[in-house]
Scaffold this active site. Structure first.
Site, mmCIF file in Angstrom:
data_model
loop_
_atom_site.group_PDB
_atom_site.id
_atom_site.type_symbol
_atom_site.label_atom_id
_atom_site.label_comp_id
_atom_site.label_asym_id
_atom_site.label_seq_id
_atom_site.Cartn_x
_atom_site.Cartn_y
_atom_site.Cartn_z
ATOM 1 N N ASN A 10 3.620 32.454 -1.349
ATOM 2 C CA ASN A 10 2.187 32.224 -1.167
ATOM 3 C C ASN A 10 1.998 30.739 -0.896
ATOM 4 O O ASN A 10 2.129 29.926 -1.800
ATOM 5 C CB ASN A 10 1.438 32.648 -2.442
ATOM 6 C CG ASN A 10 -0.038 32.256 -2.394
ATOM 7 O OD1 ASN A 10 -0.570 31.976 -1.321
ATOM 8 N ND2 ASN A 10 -0.688 32.231 -3.562
ATOM 9 N N LYS A 12 -0.679 29.113 -0.037
ATOM 10 C CA LYS A 12 -1.996 28.540 -0.370
ATOM 11 C C LYS A 12 -2.476 27.680 0.812
ATOM 12 O O LYS A 12 -2.207 28.045 1.954
ATOM 13 C CB LYS A 12 -1.894 27.745 -1.674
ATOM 14 C CG LYS A 12 -1.191 28.554 -2.771
ATOM 15 C CD LYS A 12 -1.304 27.994 -4.136
ATOM 16 C CE LYS A 12 -0.580 28.910 -5.106
ATOM 17 N NZ LYS A 12 -0.807 28.570 -6.493
ATOM 18 N N HIS A 95 -6.287 36.763 -6.040
ATOM 19 C CA HIS A 95 -5.481 35.681 -6.624
ATOM 20 C C HIS A 95 -6.352 34.890 -7.604
ATOM 21 O O HIS A 95 -7.558 34.739 -7.395
ATOM 22 C CB HIS A 95 -4.952 34.773 -5.511
ATOM 23 C CG HIS A 95 -3.980 33.752 -6.023
ATOM 24 N ND1 HIS A 95 -4.384 32.596 -6.646
ATOM 25 C CD2 HIS A 95 -2.622 33.740 -6.036
ATOM 26 C CE1 HIS A 95 -3.306 31.919 -7.016
ATOM 27 N NE2 HIS A 95 -2.223 32.583 -6.660
ATOM 28 N N GLU A 97 -6.812 31.878 -8.078
ATOM 29 C CA GLU A 97 -7.596 30.773 -7.488
ATOM 30 C C GLU A 97 -8.850 31.303 -6.796
ATOM 31 O O GLU A 97 -9.882 30.636 -6.788
ATOM 32 C CB GLU A 97 -6.703 29.972 -6.529
ATOM 33 C CG GLU A 97 -5.734 29.094 -7.310
ATOM 34 C CD GLU A 97 -4.391 28.870 -6.627
ATOM 35 O OE1 GLU A 97 -4.294 29.036 -5.400
ATOM 36 O OE2 GLU A 97 -3.430 28.524 -7.357
ATOM 37 N N GLU A 166 0.218 37.652 -12.617
ATOM 38 C CA GLU A 166 0.365 36.203 -12.638
ATOM 39 C C GLU A 166 -0.463 35.621 -13.777
ATOM 40 O O GLU A 166 -1.684 35.428 -13.633
ATOM 41 C CB GLU A 166 -0.137 35.606 -11.319
ATOM 42 C CG GLU A 166 0.620 36.060 -10.103
ATOM 43 C CD GLU A 166 0.431 35.090 -8.945
ATOM 44 O OE1 GLU A 166 1.402 34.454 -8.551
ATOM 45 O OE2 GLU A 166 -0.702 34.949 -8.476
ATOM 46 N N GLY A 172 1.535 27.178 -11.337
ATOM 47 C CA GLY A 172 1.562 25.751 -11.028
ATOM 48 C C GLY A 172 1.814 24.861 -12.232
ATOM 49 O O GLY A 172 1.714 23.635 -12.128
ATOM 50 N N SER A 212 5.102 29.875 -11.614
ATOM 51 C CA SER A 212 6.237 28.950 -11.803
ATOM 52 C C SER A 212 7.602 29.619 -11.648
ATOM 53 O O SER A 212 8.540 29.275 -12.368
ATOM 54 C CB SER A 212 6.118 28.223 -13.150
ATOM 55 O OG SER A 212 4.956 27.414 -13.162
HETATM 56 P P1 PGA Z 1 3.378 28.859 -8.532
HETATM 57 O O1 PGA Z 1 2.163 29.722 -7.911
HETATM 58 O O2 PGA Z 1 4.655 29.555 -8.160
HETATM 59 O O3 PGA Z 1 3.252 27.503 -7.861
HETATM 60 O O4 PGA Z 1 3.170 28.791 -9.996
HETATM 61 C C1 PGA Z 1 2.190 31.124 -7.930
HETATM 62 C C2 PGA Z 1 0.929 31.655 -7.283
HETATM 63 O O5 PGA Z 1 -0.134 31.031 -7.398
HETATM 64 O O6 PGA Z 1 0.954 32.727 -6.629
#
Ligand code: PGA
Length: 248
Positions: A10, A12, A95, A97, A166, A172, A212
């Protein structure tokens, strides 16, 4: 395990169309033998060029979001039909976000899920609890709620569908959930899915872990019975780390 495995990157709001193509050209020859399905969810302007670059490679291109209506006066929005037309095969829905920064609620997410399925896009429904939820012991309640509401009205024999668990606190942060925590929630997701569909059908739905994921933790996460792959943010932006995750 009889389920197939998936590694989804992903990106982003990272990578221009040019950078996306360069990345795909670099990684494609390194991942051709991976037993997992490899998906990349790229920014809208990278979709068309990425689909062309990924053609004939072991790589499927999709989007990170879409509108819940087929067309209309919705300035700045993108529909499922538009995604399909440029060759996107899947879409991330819900997601964290999108939920947190763009105020997407479960009802809107549900409409998007239905819209994606209607147009034959594979839907990756993202769910997960916040740190506050976890501290208040509400993880399973939240997961149940997000799954039930997100899947309201979907066909009983749903295919073309993936769940991505998630935990918001792991995204992150550099701190993934332990394999035990992830497995526990994945098994619970499967339990909720088997209430909605049938036990047999729920067994076939891939459930991915996200938050992560790195080359250092992918192998142990993948040893778990109900973890069928990973949704990878930061580590999917670099050929070196993403390749290691794909070829774990
Ligand atoms: P990350 O993000 O691997 O940077 O923690 C995962 C995601 O937001 O899908």
């Amino acid at each position: 395990m009889d389920r197939e495995t998936y590694i989804i990157g992903n990106w982003k709001m990272f990578k221009t169309s040019t950078e996306s193509v360069q990345f795909i050209e670099k990684i494609a020859p390194l991942i051709s033998d991976s037993p997992s399905h490899v998906y990349l969810s790229v920014p809208f302007p990278s979709l068309h060029s990425s689909v062309i670059a990924a053609k004939k490679h072991h790589l499927v291109i999709g989007a990170q979001n879409m509108h819940d209506q087929t067309e209309g006066a919705f300035t700045g929005e993108v529909s499922a039909l538009m995604l399909k037309d440029v060759g996107a095969k899947f879409v991330l829905i819900g997601h964290s976000e999108r939920r947190q920064l763009f105020q997407e609620d479960d009802q809107l997410i549900n409409r998007k899920v239905l819209q994606g399925l209607k147009h034959d896009l594979k839907v990756v429904l993202c769910i997960g609890e916040t740190l506050k939820d976890r501290k208040q012991n509400k993880t399973k309640e939240i997961i149940r709620d997000q799954l039930k509401k997100g899947l309201n009205g979907v066909p009983k024999d749903i295919t073309n569908f993936i769940v991505a668990y998630e935990p918001v606190w792991a995204i992150g942060s550099g701190h993934a959930a332990t394999k035990e925590i992830a497995q526990d929630v994945h098994a619970y997701c499967r339990e909720v899915l088997s209430e909605q569909f049938s036990k047999n059908h729920a067994k076939k739905i891939p459930i991915l872990y996200g938050g992560s994921v790195k080359p250092e933790n992918i192998s142990e996460l993948m040893t778990q019975e109900d973890i069928d792959g990973a949704l990878v943010g930061g580590a999917s932006l670099h050929v070196e780390s993403f390749e290691k995750i794909i070829n774990f």
